[in-house]
Scaffold this motif. Sequence first.
Motif, PDB file in Angstrom:
ATOM      1  N   SER A   1      43.894  75.833  44.718  1.00 34.01           N
ATOM      2  CA  SER A   1      42.975  76.293  45.750  1.00 34.01           C
ATOM      3  C   SER A   1      43.231  75.551  47.056  1.00 34.01           C
ATOM      4  CB  SER A   1      41.523  76.092  45.295  1.00 34.01           C
ATOM      5  OG  SER A   1      41.305  74.720  45.056  1.00 34.01           O
ATOM      6  N   GLY A   2      42.667  76.082  48.133  1.00 33.03           N
ATOM      7  CA  GLY A   2      42.827  75.476  49.453  1.00 33.03           C
ATOM      8  C   GLY A   2      41.803  76.078  50.395  1.00 33.03           C
ATOM      9  N   GLN A   3      41.454  75.370  51.449  1.00 31.61           N
ATOM     10  CA  GLN A   3      40.493  75.888  52.424  1.00 31.61           C
ATOM     11  C   GLN A   3      41.227  76.211  53.714  1.00 31.61           C
ATOM     12  OE1 GLN A   3      37.441  76.812  52.049  1.00 31.61           O
ATOM     13  NE2 GLN A   3      37.301  76.130  49.912  1.00 31.61           N
ATOM     14  N   PRO A   4      41.611  77.467  53.906  1.00 28.09           N
ATOM     15  CA  PRO A   4      42.422  77.803  55.079  1.00 28.09           C
ATOM     16  C   PRO A   4      41.662  77.612  56.394  1.00 28.09           C
ATOM     17  CG  PRO A   4      41.889  79.782  53.810  1.00 28.09           C
ATOM     18  CD  PRO A   4      41.364  78.618  53.038  1.00 28.09           C
ATOM     19  N   LEU A   5      42.407  77.296  57.424  1.00 29.37           N
ATOM     20  CA  LEU A   5      41.874  77.291  58.788  1.00 29.37           C
ATOM     21  C   LEU A   5      41.451  78.716  59.157  1.00 29.37           C
ATOM     22  CD1 LEU A   5      41.688  75.342  61.225  1.00 29.37           C
ATOM     23  CD2 LEU A   5      44.027  76.033  61.820  1.00 29.37           C
ATOM     24  N   ALA A   6      42.325  79.662  58.815  1.00 19.10           N
ATOM     25  CA  ALA A   6      42.029  81.088  59.013  1.00 19.10           C
ATOM     26  C   ALA A   6      43.054  81.886  58.233  1.00 19.10           C
ATOM     27  CB  ALA A   6      42.118  81.461  60.493  1.00 19.10           C
ATOM     28  N   VAL A   7      42.708  83.130  57.952  1.00 17.25           N
ATOM     29  CA  VAL A   7      43.672  84.069  57.378  1.00 17.25           C
ATOM     30  C   VAL A   7      44.042  85.056  58.473  1.00 17.25           C
ATOM     31  CG1 VAL A   7      44.054  85.862  55.652  1.00 17.25           C
ATOM     32  CG2 VAL A   7      42.747  83.808  55.048  1.00 17.25           C
ATOM     33  N   LEU A   8      45.345  85.209  58.713  1.00 12.21           N
ATOM     34  CA  LEU A   8      45.825  86.068  59.793  1.00 12.21           C
ATOM     35  C   LEU A   8      46.503  87.294  59.206  1.00 12.21           C
ATOM     36  CD1 LEU A   8      47.529  83.219  61.858  1.00 12.21           C
ATOM     37  CD2 LEU A   8      45.125  83.944  61.890  1.00 12.21           C
ATOM     38  N   ARG A   9      46.243  88.441  59.846  1.00 16.64           N
ATOM     39  CA  ARG A   9      46.856  89.684  59.357  1.00 16.64           C
ATOM     40  C   ARG A   9      47.573  90.388  60.506  1.00 16.64           C
ATOM     41  NH1 ARG A   9      43.132  93.536  57.316  1.00 16.64           N
ATOM     42  NH2 ARG A   9      44.901  94.407  56.211  1.00 16.64           N
ATOM     43  N   PRO A  10      48.702  89.842  60.948  1.00 16.04           N
ATOM     44  CA  PRO A  10      49.425  90.455  62.075  1.00 16.04           C
ATOM     45  C   PRO A  10      49.885  91.861  61.717  1.00 16.04           C
ATOM     46  CG  PRO A  10      50.781  88.793  60.987  1.00 16.04           C
ATOM     47  CD  PRO A  10      49.405  88.668  60.408  1.00 16.04           C
ATOM     48  N   ALA A  11      50.084  92.679  62.764  1.00 15.48           N
ATOM     49  CA  ALA A  11      50.409  94.091  62.560  1.00 15.48           C
ATOM     50  C   ALA A  11      51.893  94.323  62.368  1.00 15.48           C
ATOM     51  CB  ALA A  11      49.932  94.916  63.758  1.00 15.48           C
ATOM     52  N   ASP A  12      52.707  93.456  62.949  1.00 15.74           N
ATOM     53  CA  ASP A  12      54.141  93.728  62.955  1.00 15.74           C
ATOM     54  C   ASP A  12      54.924  92.430  63.184  1.00 15.74           C
ATOM     55  OD1 ASP A  12      53.797  93.168  65.670  1.00 15.74           O
ATOM     56  OD2 ASP A  12      53.688  95.292  66.203  1.00 15.74           O
ATOM     57  N   THR A  13      56.236  92.569  63.231  1.00 19.54           N
ATOM     58  CA  THR A  13      57.103  91.397  63.376  1.00 19.54           C
ATOM     59  C   THR A  13      56.818  90.657  64.680  1.00 19.54           C
ATOM     60  OG1 THR A  13      58.814  92.513  62.102  1.00 19.54           O
ATOM     61  CG2 THR A  13      59.523  90.655  63.443  1.00 19.54           C
ATOM     62  N   ALA A  14      56.583  91.407  65.747  1.00 16.14           N
ATOM     63  CA  ALA A  14      56.326  90.759  67.046  1.00 16.14           C
ATOM     64  C   ALA A  14      55.069  89.885  66.966  1.00 16.14           C
ATOM     65  CB  ALA A  14      56.167  91.826  68.137  1.00 16.14           C
ATOM     66  N   GLN A  15      54.068  90.364  66.272  1.00 15.68           N
ATOM     67  CA  GLN A  15      52.840  89.557  66.139  1.00 15.68           C
ATOM     68  C   GLN A  15      53.066  88.345  65.232  1.00 15.68           C
ATOM     69  OE1 GLN A  15      49.248  91.688  65.241  1.00 15.68           O
ATOM     70  NE2 GLN A  15      49.293  92.856  67.162  1.00 15.68           N
ATOM     71  N   VAL A  16      53.876  88.516  64.188  1.00 20.21           N
ATOM     72  CA  VAL A  16      54.222  87.349  63.360  1.00 20.21           C
ATOM     73  C   VAL A  16      54.919  86.306  64.238  1.00 20.21           C
ATOM     74  CG1 VAL A  16      55.608  86.510  61.401  1.00 20.21           C
ATOM     75  CG2 VAL A  16      54.408  88.713  61.234  1.00 20.21           C
ATOM     76  N   ALA A  17      55.840  86.785  65.076  1.00 23.67           N
ATOM     77  CA  ALA A  17      56.574  85.881  65.965  1.00 23.67           C
ATOM     78  C   ALA A  17      55.619  85.166  66.923  1.00 23.67           C
ATOM     79  CB  ALA A  17      57.633  86.664  66.734  1.00 23.67           C
ATOM     80  N   ALA A  18      54.652  85.919  67.447  1.00 28.48           N
ATOM     81  CA  ALA A  18      53.688  85.305  68.379  1.00 28.48           C
ATOM     82  C   ALA A  18      52.872  84.218  67.685  1.00 28.48           C
ATOM     83  CB  ALA A  18      52.771  86.397  68.945  1.00 28.48           C
ATOM     84  N   VAL A  19      52.455  84.504  66.474  1.00 24.25           N
ATOM     85  CA  VAL A  19      51.679  83.516  65.714  1.00 24.25           C
ATOM     86  C   VAL A  19      52.509  82.251  65.485  1.00 24.25           C
ATOM     87  CG1 VAL A  19      50.688  83.009  63.441  1.00 24.25           C
ATOM     88  CG2 VAL A  19      50.164  85.185  64.575  1.00 24.25           C
ATOM     89  N   LEU A  20      53.745  82.425  65.054  1.00 18.70           N
ATOM     90  CA  LEU A  20      54.583  81.253  64.752  1.00 18.70           C
ATOM     91  C   LEU A  20      54.838  80.425  66.005  1.00 18.70           C
ATOM     92  CD1 LEU A  20      56.696  80.937  61.855  1.00 18.70           C
ATOM     93  CD2 LEU A  20      54.581  82.206  62.022  1.00 18.70           C
ATOM     94  N   LYS A  21      55.035  81.098  67.120  1.00 17.19           N
ATOM     95  CA  LYS A  21      55.271  80.364  68.368  1.00 17.19           C
ATOM     96  C   LYS A  21      54.068  79.463  68.690  1.00 17.19           C
ATOM     97  CE  LYS A  21      57.105  81.181  72.994  1.00 17.19           C
ATOM     98  NZ  LYS A  21      56.053  80.648  73.869  1.00 17.19           N
ATOM     99  N   ILE A  22      52.901  80.041  68.577  1.00 23.47           N
ATOM    100  CA  ILE A  22      51.681  79.266  68.866  1.00 23.47           C
ATOM    101  C   ILE A  22      51.522  78.130  67.854  1.00 23.47           C
ATOM    102  CG2 ILE A  22      49.150  79.384  68.936  1.00 23.47           C
ATOM    103  CD1 ILE A  22      49.580  82.438  69.770  1.00 23.47           C
ATOM    104  N   ALA A  23      51.714  78.448  66.582  1.00 24.06           N
ATOM    105  CA  ALA A  23      51.546  77.428  65.532  1.00 24.06           C
ATOM    106  C   ALA A  23      52.548  76.293  65.726  1.00 24.06           C
ATOM    107  CB  ALA A  23      51.716  78.069  64.157  1.00 24.06           C
ATOM    108  N   ASN A  24      53.768  76.653  66.055  1.00 20.30           N
ATOM    109  CA  ASN A  24      54.816  75.635  66.210  1.00 20.30           C
ATOM    110  C   ASN A  24      54.523  74.724  67.400  1.00 20.30           C
ATOM    111  OD1 ASN A  24      57.394  74.642  65.172  1.00 20.30           O
ATOM    112  ND2 ASN A  24      58.235  75.305  67.149  1.00 20.30           N
ATOM    113  N   GLU A  25      54.072  75.334  68.490  1.00 21.43           N
ATOM    114  CA  GLU A  25      53.744  74.525  69.681  1.00 21.43           C
ATOM    115  C   GLU A  25      52.614  73.543  69.388  1.00 21.43           C
ATOM    116  OE1 GLU A  25      55.167  77.829  72.991  1.00 21.43           O
ATOM    117  OE2 GLU A  25      53.031  77.555  72.606  1.00 21.43           O
ATOM    118  N   ASN A  26      51.754  73.936  68.464  1.00 20.61           N
ATOM    119  CA  ASN A  26      50.609  73.087  68.155  1.00 20.61           C
ATOM    120  C   ASN A  26      50.766  72.283  66.864  1.00 20.61           C
ATOM    121  OD1 ASN A  26      48.251  73.812  70.188  1.00 20.61           O
ATOM    122  ND2 ASN A  26      49.413  75.687  69.767  1.00 20.61           N
ATOM    123  N   GLY A  27      51.899  72.477  66.195  1.00 19.14           N
ATOM    124  CA  GLY A  27      52.119  71.762  64.939  1.00 19.14           C
ATOM    125  C   GLY A  27      51.148  72.144  63.839  1.00 19.14           C
TER     126      GLY A  27
END
Lengths: 469, 469
Positions: free
Chosen positions: A34-60
């Motif tokens: 089990s785990g307590q997620p910060l949030a669950v994300l449901r991106p629509a497409d590859t571009a949105q996955v890319a946007a999420v990763l960019k933000i996550a990576n910048e913030n670690g």
Amino acid sequence: MSVLPQITAAIGEKYVLTGGDTADYVTDWTGAYSGQPLAVLRPADTAQVAAVLKIANENGTPVVPVSGHTGLTGATLGTDALILSLDRLSQITKIDPKGRTATVGAGVILSTLHDAVDAHDLIFPLTFGARGSAMIGGVLSTNAGGSNVVRYGNTRDLCLGVEVVMADGRIMNLMSALHKDNSGLNLRQLVIGAEGTLGIITAAVMKLWPKPRAYGTAMVAVPSLDDALDLLNIVQDETGGAVEAFEYMPRNYIDRHMALVKGATAPFAESYDINILLEVGATAEHDAAPTLTGEIPIISKMEAILGNMLENGKVIDAVIAQNEAQRRTMWERREQAGEIVFQGGPFVNTDVAVPIDKVGAFEAAVTPRLKAIDPDARELIVAHLGDGNIHHTTYTKHNDPSIHDAMTAAVEDVVQELGGSFSAEHGIGLSKLETMRRRKDPVALDAMRAIKAALDPKGILNPGKVIPD
Amino acid sequence: MSVLPQITAAIGEKYVLTGGDTADYVTDWTGAYSGQPLAVLRPADTAQVAAVLKIANENGTPVVPVSGHTGLTGATLGTDALILSLDRLSQITKIDPKGRTATVGAGVILSTLHDAVDAHDLIFPLTFGARGSAMIGGVLSTNAGGSNVVRYGNTRDLCLGVEVVMADGRIMNLMSALHKDNSGLNLRQLVIGAEGTLGIITAAVMKLWPKPRAYGTAMVAVPSLDDALDLLNIVQDETGGAVEAFEYMPRNYIDRHMALVKGATAPFAESYDINILLEVGATAEHDAAPTLTGEIPIISKMEAILGNMLENGKVIDAVIAQNEAQRRTMWERREQAGEIVFQGGPFVNTDVAVPIDKVGAFEAAVTPRLKAIDPDARELIVAHLGDGNIHHTTYTKHNDPSIHDAMTAAVEDVVQELGGSFSAEHGIGLSKLETMRRRKDPVALDAMRAIKAALDPKGILNPGKVIPD
């Protein structure tokens, strides 16, 4: 600073689940992790996955990818992480019947792909119990196996191309449908089976096969596992490699099946130590079409092979399914393994592989070691014998985790001595992280750590999974 | 400081070649590439390879591995580098007929392995013209292909385990014989095809297959490449996937063969645009043993399929080999490609792959682009049609390298537009380094650079090959 406002701007508020809405992703179906997620994300497409990763990576911020959520190793859970679900990337972009490929998003459910290609008289062969929930992204990330690996290979053998979003949000396009491509390091094979630690697979090109027009399915009892391997090799040679399944159920598996599953029947009039479910698939008209006398040639061929081996004493008994109902009964006996194995704890369950001619040696070596830990220990095996994959369970009266660990170690010791692997098809996730640390070649572990650091320098991708620190 | 005294102490003076003794390693067999090695080293075993790498890494000295020295891309040459020959690691350690594996050193010659497993009625399927010189280390490092990839896959599909000496001299032991192994990142698939840039393969476990007892071999003329693909799919389905070769020779290839090769004959009484060499291999007794009337069932089956397609107009003409001599004639026509292609320069030669249903589109698109560069340009194609691998050659009156480069670029442009690869089976080495830089996905290139730096931080392993700076 929370990354959620930025991510919400990128993928839409509706698809950023928090609090109680994350309930489905707080634990896995086995309840073991089990785990307590910060949030669950449901991106629509590859571009949105890319946007999420960019933000996550910048913030670690850690990102844990999930698709069908059917794994057994705890790989898709995480606390204070963004759980990134690929379920909305569910498009089958293209089915090419001539080239025999399907181009699919990571969120396509396995059984949906099965149904879609069936209309073209083709199959996507990968199949296992969770096919109605498991998705392409997950089967690729775990290099899933199943019952027909002996004919079609593991998931990595079924994939020609992938699209991967890297840790920094850049998109790596390896979406080819090529059978030969020697253009540098094979990054596709590296990300397949990496359980989301090197990048997130968003789409893939998968291979399709002709749909068998008829099956020859039999239960076969043999004197020894050595004879079973002879049977496998002979049937392979005599059918040109058409064996679709070669599953081993020992006597106590059959007994347990009949005791625990309502309506279960015995495969033979007598009871035997070694019971094999053998299935051959025929794509050729001349193997599959009934003759003038009503016989199916592939079944006649199977009868001839088995009859010959019966005379030679290499087979003790054999029953060939005469219709689809009889075939289903044979398969249910094997597919009800979950119900048979996961009853009557405490138990210790493993998923190991040995060279295909070492399954008998495994059995002989493991029993005394388990008895030394608990003289009353009972074992249960069910195995994909055609590819050396053994699901071994030990039942014990003890609840003590240290005894369970000792039993796991005993099984893994034998596997290691036989040149096997402590993880055949389920992967590592969290469940086998310590085993990886102890048993995997240390030079290989260092290479994995170096590659992980090179491709994900901030360590945001499924941190703490697969590769021990 | 020279590393040679240390290396001499490690592997023996006799096996450290310098000066004139290095002549065999100064150039490749095509004469297109050359280098002046610091020395040629011939270590006896894995431990000596490890010792050499340790010394080289400590001193930052480049190491270029070589085995059979039959490559086409300049990958095994280097100036001021240690040329590390694996030729003395030539032991076949084990052949396991039941498990159908062979454990071999990197210096085992391909045809030696063929002969060794033949005694067990098994085959190691990989084969191509240079089989009498090419060695296992090289075929793995380049992920070699050949004519039967359609049935058995590329070299990476034929390998279950590898032993690799890493840049720092540590030995990574992945020598398993497992058909399922999900224990972390797949490092085996990463080093296969890496052309010695990530580590040096010293041994491997290779898969073996049953030896076909009979072949059905035919020359078939079809109206279009689309019909050819239908033919392939039908024969695959009707034989349960027994197609061993599906080779495409267009009209001008046949004409050129007859003009240039003494004793060459026409495949058919008439001349056709699209000529296919089709071979099916039968491992089953019932497909291979002559019937009471003397027919070979696999050949009868082929006759039936082709007869049916002739009636439907999907096949124009077909000749089935009636004996081994006729079969050899059909194969010689294909295997003499080297003699046919490499005569009458200047020419520009490529090794590309497209999706199998895009070979016709490739032909249609490439001709006008080449004519735009040189209106008198003539083309020659010979293709492994079953896997989409096209060997395309352009003959031109021009000697100007910039015109040759433009022609290569024209071919590669079309390949790229069709989702293909600029390198199908020969690899990158030096020859396609600039193409890699221009055409490979830039995110993939960065990932390759990061992995290279992570596993070989001093950059001593085959520097300057495969991965452009």
